[in-house]
Motif scaffolding. Structure first.
Motif, mmCIF file in Angstrom:
data_model
loop_
_atom_site.group_PDB
_atom_site.id
_atom_site.type_symbol
_atom_site.label_atom_id
_atom_site.label_comp_id
_atom_site.label_asym_id
_atom_site.label_seq_id
_atom_site.Cartn_x
_atom_site.Cartn_y
_atom_site.Cartn_z
ATOM 1 N N MET A 1 0.847 -1.176 0.000
ATOM 2 C CA MET A 1 0.000 0.000 0.000
ATOM 3 C C MET A 1 0.893 1.241 0.000
ATOM 4 S SD MET A 1 -2.989 1.421 2.551
ATOM 5 C CE MET A 1 -2.523 0.492 3.900
ATOM 6 N N LYS A 2 0.578 2.189 -0.868
ATOM 7 C CA LYS A 2 1.372 3.402 -0.992
ATOM 8 C C LYS A 2 0.832 4.481 -0.051
ATOM 9 C CE LYS A 2 3.014 6.819 -4.226
ATOM 10 N NZ LYS A 2 2.975 7.355 -5.559
ATOM 11 N N VAL A 3 1.710 5.039 0.738
ATOM 12 C CA VAL A 3 1.354 6.130 1.635
ATOM 13 C C VAL A 3 1.460 7.426 0.846
ATOM 14 C CG1 VAL A 3 1.972 7.314 3.768
ATOM 15 C CG2 VAL A 3 2.227 4.849 3.596
ATOM 16 N N PHE A 4 0.570 8.373 1.130
ATOM 17 C CA PHE A 4 0.586 9.644 0.400
ATOM 18 C C PHE A 4 1.898 10.375 0.637
ATOM 19 C CE2 PHE A 4 -0.083 14.227 0.244
ATOM 20 C CZ PHE A 4 -0.506 14.355 -1.059
#
Length: 70
Positions: A1-4
């Motif tokens: 999951m990519k964090v902002f």
């Protein structure tokens, strides 16, 4: 999951900063109007579309003016 995270390119980052400033300014103006009992227009929330478009233009890869490196 990519964090902002903020974009790396200058133009995209400037668009995100301008959008964040616009949202903060609009919400501050709405609080000021509420505090001083000044009526807002019925569609005042539509003024948030321009800052949200700036943020989207800086973060969404399909809308970016300068493509981010992978």
């Amino acid at each position: 999951m990519k964090v902002f995270s903020l974009p790396k390119r200058l133009l995209n980052r400037a668009l995100v900063y301008a959008g964040l400033f616009g949202i903060i300014f609009q919400l501050t103006a709405a609080c000021y109007a509420w505090w001083h009992d000044i009526g807002l227009q019925a569609g005042w929330f539509l003024t948030l579309l321009a800052p949200l478009l700036c943020i989207a233009s800086g973060t969404v890869s399909a809308l970016q003016l300068q493509k981010e490196p992978e």
